[in-house]
Design an enzyme around this catalytic site. Structure first.
Site, PDB file in Angstrom:
ATOM      1  CB  SER A 172     -47.089  17.188  43.727  1.00 17.46           C
ATOM      2  OG  SER A 172     -46.626  16.218  42.764  1.00 17.46           O
ATOM      3  CE  LYS A 224     -49.751  14.300  42.512  1.00 19.95           C
ATOM      4  NZ  LYS A 224     -48.464  13.709  42.743  1.00 19.95           N
ATOM      5  CB  SER A 236     -46.330  12.819  45.989  1.00 24.51           C
ATOM      6  OG  SER A 236     -46.671  13.840  45.350  1.00 24.51           O
ATOM      7  CE  LYS A 245     -48.375  15.686  47.549  1.00 24.41           C
ATOM      8  NZ  LYS A 245     -46.911  15.665  47.195  1.00 24.41           N
TER       9      LYS A 245
END
Length: 379
Positions: free
Chosen positions: A56, A59, A116, A218
């Protein structure tokens, strides 16, 4: 004549006491980087340029693409995107949007950053580019334009794909660019929870809860990528970016992230080499109403380094002398080169600190004779 002058600065702003150079850091992470936010200098690296699965963490690119659209006015936070069946069905972490709903872009932004959400990421990708595949191609091209040459995206989520890859160096650069270009939206990365459809979810970033000064960014986890984190923290105006991945558990990710950030802030300081407008040297002037012109830098010159590098630092001014008049204040007449071990030289433009007008005809003749006979002796 090309002139090189070695310069020794009294660094008045350096207040950190001397400490021995720290031993090299080691981490069980398969890939890791510590980068100075201001300069982009890599302070620690382990396999930093190898393209790897991102989970992730990629992202951040999806968010970056959306923030660019918000900044240029193509969309607003109150505009909405439609939730497709593909987005609604997507597994993994979710914002829990409902198929065919119109969702505010401001909510989708938090759904990606804080929760997320894979579903939110796909909604944004489709809203911006029509399909997730078209968005991934556009995002890859944009990252290449920004110099992220180890980035190839195949989706908006970081979902496992054999060709979806970024290096930890590129992940650190996305973080740097986000912080630099979108400070008003970067604050969302520090939010610890977000509620959508009456479902409250906490931010998964462990350093937000455990490291003083941490404010992003993140986490990521897949079977292939392991556990990873892109984090940033600021202390006393000094910001570092840390990326690590390939760890075995969420606990190990949290422990290693904190250890690496603690080591980095303890080891490296931000040093001001010279202040904006301060004279670095004086250059002789040819046929000017002043015999010398001060050479200055246009902005503060800062370098993040450890104590050993500071002691080995070399600073040189390089310029052609004498400088022919007329000279305008702010005109570049040379460069200052800062060299420290294990780093590319930092090159900073040297600017004229003031105007110097050209002498009249009679003055030019007299000055030329004087210069050839006596040189440009100080007054």
């Amino acid at each position: 004549m090309l002139r090189q002058v070695s310069i020794v600065f009294l660094l008045l702003l350096i207040v950190a006491p001397f400490s021995p150079a720290a031993a090299a850091f080691d981490t069980p992470a398969s890939h890791a980087i510590v980068m100075d936010h201001r300069t982009g200098r890599v302070l620690y690296g382990k396999n930093i340029d190898e393209p790897i699965p991102t989970a992730s963490m990629s992202k951040m690119v999806t968010v970056y693409m959306l923030l660019e659209e918000l900044k240029n006015g193509s969309v607003t936070e109150d505009d909405t995107f439609t939730v497709s069946e593909k987005a609604w069905k997507k597994g993994g972490s979710k914002m829990f949007v409902r198929v065919n709903d119109q969702v505010r872009i401001g909510d989708l932004l938090r759904g990606i950053i804080v929760q997320s959400g894979n579903d939110a990421s796909i909604v944004v990708a489709e809203g911006l580019s029509g399909t997730e595949e078209a968005f991934a191609a556009k995002a890859t091209a944009r990252m290449r334009e920004l110099g992220l040459t180890d980035t190839t995206l195949k989706n908006a989520t970081g979902w496992p794909d054999p060709d979806h890859r970024m290096s930890v160096h590129d992940l650190a650069r996305v973080a740097q660019l986000t912080i630099r270009h979108f400070p008003e939206h970067y604050e969302i990365y520090s939010e610890k929870s977000f509620t959508f459809s009456d479902i409250k979810q906490g931010n998964r970033n462990p350093v937000l809860y455990s490291f003083d000064g941490a404010d992003g960014l993140k986490t990521g986890h897949t079977e292939e990528a392991g556990y990873g984190l892109t984090a940033s923290a600021e202390r006393d105006g000094h910001r570092l970016i840390v990326v690590l991945t390939g760890l075995g558990s969420s606990r190990e990710r949290s422990v290693e992230a904190n250890k690496l950030m603690q080591w980095a802030f303890r080891t490296f300081e931000n040093y001001t080499i010279v202040r904006a407008g301060k004279a670095v040297d004086e250059a002789d002037v040819w046929l000017g109403q002043k015999v010398r012109v001060p050479l200055v830098v246009g902005e503060d010159v800062n370098i993040t380094m450890d104590e050993a590098a500071r002691k080995a630092m070399e600073v040189t001014a390089v310029y052609e002398a004498p400088v022919p008049a007329p000279i305008r204040q702010g005109e570049q007449v040379g460069e200052m080169i800062v060299r420290i071990p294990d780093a590319e030289p930092l090159r900073v433009p040297l600017l004229a600190g003031e105007d110097v007008d050209k002498l009249g005809t009679v003055g030019q003749i007299a000055a030329a004779i004087s210069y050839m006979v006596f040189g440009n002796e100080k007054e």
